[in-house]
Scaffold this motif. Structure first.
Motif, PDB file in Angstrom:
ATOM      1  N   ARG A  38       0.851  -1.179   0.000  1.00  0.00           N
ATOM      2  CA  ARG A  38       0.000   0.000   0.000  1.00  0.00           C
ATOM      3  C   ARG A  38       0.897   1.243   0.000  1.00  0.00           C
ATOM      4  NH1 ARG A  38      -5.527  -0.805   3.592  1.00  0.00           N
ATOM      5  NH2 ARG A  38      -6.199  -2.745   2.569  1.00  0.00           N
TER       6      ARG A  38
ATOM      7  N   ARG B  97       2.939   0.892   3.412  1.00  0.00           N
ATOM      8  CA  ARG B  97       2.790  -0.385   4.117  1.00  0.00           C
ATOM      9  C   ARG B  97       3.147  -1.530   3.179  1.00  0.00           C
ATOM     10  NH1 ARG B  97      -2.618  -0.315   8.002  1.00  0.00           N
ATOM     11  NH2 ARG B  97      -2.621   1.930   8.452  1.00  0.00           N
TER      12      ARG B  97
ATOM     13  N   LEU C  75       2.888  -5.457   3.187  1.00  0.00           N
ATOM     14  CA  LEU C  75       2.179  -6.499   3.934  1.00  0.00           C
ATOM     15  C   LEU C  75       2.796  -7.865   3.662  1.00  0.00           C
ATOM     16  CD1 LEU C  75      -1.478  -5.263   3.281  1.00  0.00           C
ATOM     17  CD2 LEU C  75       0.118  -4.583   5.081  1.00  0.00           C
TER      18      LEU C  75
ATOM     19  N   THR D  12      -1.878 -10.121   8.525  1.00  0.00           N
ATOM     20  CA  THR D  12      -0.595  -9.916   7.869  1.00  0.00           C
ATOM     21  C   THR D  12       0.279  -9.054   8.764  1.00  0.00           C
ATOM     22  OG1 THR D  12      -1.492  -7.984   6.707  1.00  0.00           O
ATOM     23  CG2 THR D  12      -1.542 -10.090   5.532  1.00  0.00           C
TER      24      THR D  12
ATOM     25  N   ALA E 208       2.286  -5.831   8.822  1.00  0.00           N
ATOM     26  CA  ALA E 208       2.443  -4.587   8.073  1.00  0.00           C
ATOM     27  C   ALA E 208       3.764  -3.939   8.480  1.00  0.00           C
ATOM     28  CB  ALA E 208       1.281  -3.645   8.353  1.00  0.00           C
TER      29      ALA E 208
ATOM     30  N   PHE F 209       6.046  -0.715   8.083  1.00  0.00           N
ATOM     31  CA  PHE F 209       5.839   0.688   7.751  1.00  0.00           C
ATOM     32  C   PHE F 209       7.168   1.308   7.332  1.00  0.00           C
ATOM     33  CE2 PHE F 209       2.585  -0.643  10.667  1.00  0.00           C
ATOM     34  CZ  PHE F 209       1.434  -0.070  10.170  1.00  0.00           C
TER      35      PHE F 209
ATOM     36  N   GLN G 229      -1.727  -6.488  11.005  1.00  0.00           N
ATOM     37  CA  GLN G 229      -2.847  -5.778  10.383  1.00  0.00           C
ATOM     38  C   GLN G 229      -3.936  -6.773  10.055  1.00  0.00           C
ATOM     39  OE1 GLN G 229      -2.195  -2.774   7.204  1.00  0.00           O
ATOM     40  NE2 GLN G 229      -3.545  -4.015   5.930  1.00  0.00           N
TER      41      GLN G 229
ATOM     42  N   GLY H 299      -7.338  -2.128   6.990  1.00  0.00           N
ATOM     43  CA  GLY H 299      -6.020  -1.914   7.567  1.00  0.00           C
ATOM     44  C   GLY H 299      -6.030  -1.720   9.061  1.00  0.00           C
TER      45      GLY H 299
ATOM     46  N   SER I 144      -6.074  -9.336   1.334  1.00  0.00           N
ATOM     47  CA  SER I 144      -4.710  -9.333   0.837  1.00  0.00           C
ATOM     48  C   SER I 144      -4.187 -10.757   0.856  1.00  0.00           C
ATOM     49  CB  SER I 144      -3.810  -8.428   1.692  1.00  0.00           C
ATOM     50  OG  SER I 144      -4.270  -7.117   1.718  1.00  0.00           O
TER      51      SER I 144
ATOM     52  N   GLU J 111      -3.943  -0.546  -3.300  1.00  0.00           N
ATOM     53  CA  GLU J 111      -3.206  -1.721  -2.828  1.00  0.00           C
ATOM     54  C   GLU J 111      -2.767  -2.511  -4.046  1.00  0.00           C
ATOM     55  OE1 GLU J 111      -4.330  -4.234   0.741  1.00  0.00           O
ATOM     56  OE2 GLU J 111      -4.952  -5.570  -0.889  1.00  0.00           O
TER      57      GLU J 111
END
Length: 494
Positions: free
Chosen positions: A117, A127, A129, A141, A143, A145, A159, A164, A300, A334
């Motif tokens: 993302r 993000r 994932l 998942t 995430a 950052f 996440q 999210g 996802s 995404e």
């Protein structure tokens, strides 16, 4: 609206000073049958009383946890500010997306990149994932950052869901959805949603069935005052409570499956872009991301793709994102990497606030060409309504205004429940809970008024089993207790 106690048509604030009437003699019947609303009201009142009395505890839990969830969006932004936001220096520009993903993989090499993302706005993080990470729930998942300007990894959090949700909101969501008891716990929320509209509708009918002079009476005290507050708040929140009931049922276990079956039969399922570059591939249908709030899939899925070692021609994430932007996919998106050599990248908009952006495209990894475009505008009507209803119920459709409205509804429901039980206590003159409406009220209802609602409830009970089964059980127990009382010479009628 939970349990309004047994208030007869002439009930008002003055009742506090009136002596209670003695019960009818055993086995006595009314002198003459009433007609119209006068005959139906005692039956509605009895249903409203008992439904509120028995279901109110479930509704109270749902309302309190729903109130917490409505505020979780803003709290989440504060609690996870370090992961979600980054400082911006003048003149800084975002690094290539592929470099950001590489930084995330370097920091967290385990698992598979299931989606990316990109930073949705200035000052936000990207993000990355990861699915299949040891120690992370399979339904979630990890995430990672990443600062899009420096490729610095700001942190990693679990996440959940297509919205999210991070750990705090995920925990509150689970509390609201199933009390963290798993699938058996979901029955509580479905039971509450199944009965909420019945209780609200019954209270609404009772309120408008009262004489206007009684509804407008001012300066009442005691039980009359409580009744006035209970009724007024119930009327103002009724539409919202109907909405919460209907949308909550769409992702419930049993009623939700009935809704899904109906949509499938009508050809109104949510479509999905074809994630394949093979010619003649059949279009998909998206049932995963739709119910991501309160217990659906994450939206996802696991895939091979970027960072997973695919050794096939690949134009790269930046070219894929550019192709998607060229098709008008603005705002938050995404990117789901290809699952295998025969699959395409799927880029989908994930903006759930109004106006919703839910377009998606498939992009050939070999040359970056868009192979299919799916617009939200082309979704079937029921698919659109379901999407809007779920997002409004979850508090994301209209942003902060939506969350404030949900909080107000939850607070209103809590007050209704408290006032309902208080009226029951006050009917007993403050020394004990009052007696409910006497059984047998249905005997005074003309067939033309009684049969249609019974048929409607039977049909609804079939498709909404946590409405039908408890109602059937209550009626069976009530009949048995009535017969026992009759044989003992104590049966009375309303």
């Amino acid at each position: 609206m939970p349990a309004e106690p047994t208030v007869l048509a002439e009930d008002d604030g003055r009742q506090q000073a009136e002596p209670s009437k003695p019960p009818r003699a055993s086995g006595a019947r009314p002198a003459a049958k009433r007609s119209g609303w006068a005959s139906l009201r005692p039956l509605v009142l009895r249903l409203h009383f008992y439904a509120g009395l028995l279901i109110a505890p479930f509704l109270l839990v749902a309302a309190v946890t729903g109130l917490l969830y409505a505020g979780s969006y803003q709290v989440e932004k504060y609690v996870y500010a370090d992961e979600l936001r980054v400082p911006i220096a003048a003149g800084e520009s975002e690094l290539p997306l592929s470099r950001q993903v590489a930084a995330a993989r370097e920091a967290h090499p385990r698992g598979t990149v299931s989606a990316i993302r990109p930073a949705p706005e200035e000052g936000a993080t990207t993000r990355v994932l990861l699915s299949g990470v040891p120690g992370v729930d399979p339904d979630r998942t990890l995430a990672v950052f990443v600062n899009p300007y420096t490729a610095e990894v700001r942190g990693a959090l679990e996440q959940y869901g297509a919205s999210g949700a991070l750990p705090l909101r995920t925990w509150i969501d689970g509390l609201h959805r199933d009390l963290h008891l798993g699938e058996p716990g979901r029955l509580y929320s479905e039971l509450a949603a199944s009965w909420l509209w019945v209780i609200a509708g019954g209270g609404l009918v009772l309120w408008f069935g009262r004489r206007r002079s009684q509804r407008k009476r001012r300066n009442t005290t005691g039980r009359g005052r409580t009744l006035s507050l209970h009724g007024a708040v119930g009327v103002w929140t009724a539409v919202g409570l109907f909405f919460l009931s209907a949308t909550g049922l769409t992702w419930s276990t049993y009623a939700g499956q009935s809704v899904a079956d109906l949509r499938e039969a009508l050809g109104q399922t949510t479509p999905a872009v074809t994630a394949s570059v093979e010619p003649g591939a059949e279009p998909g249908a998206d049932g995963a991301g739709e119910h991501s709030e309160h217990g659906g899939a994450s939206g996802s899925g696991a895939s091979a793709g970027a960072g997973s070692g695919r050794e096939v021609a690949d134009v790269g994430l930046d070219a894929v994102l550019k192709s998607a932007r060229g098709q008008g996919l603005s705002g938050p998106v995404e990117i789901v990497p290809p699952a295998d050599e025969a699959s395409a990248y799927v880029v989908k908009q994930v903006q759930r606030s109004w106006p919703e952006k839910q377009d998606s495209v498939a992009v050939d990894p070999a040359n970056g060409e868009v192979t299919e475009v799916l617009r939200f505008a082309d979704y079937p009507v029921l698919a659109k309504l379901t999407r809007w209803g779920i997002d409004a119920h979850a508090g994301s459709l209209f942003g902060v205004a939506n969350q404030i409205a949900l909080a107000a509804l939850a607070l209103g429901l809590i007050l209704l429940i408290v006032w309902g039980y208080r009226m029951w206590w006050q009917r007993g003159r403050g020394a004990s809970f009052g007696r409910p409406m006497a059984r047998g009220a249905w005997r005074d209802v003309p067939a033309y008024l009684l049969v249609p609602p019974m048929v409607a409830v039977a049909v609804l009970g079939y498709f909404v089993p946590l409405l039908g089964i408890p109602l059937a059980a209550f009626l069976a127990v009530d009949v048995v207790l009535g017969e026992i009382a009759y044989r003992r010479g104590r049966r009375t009628y309303a």
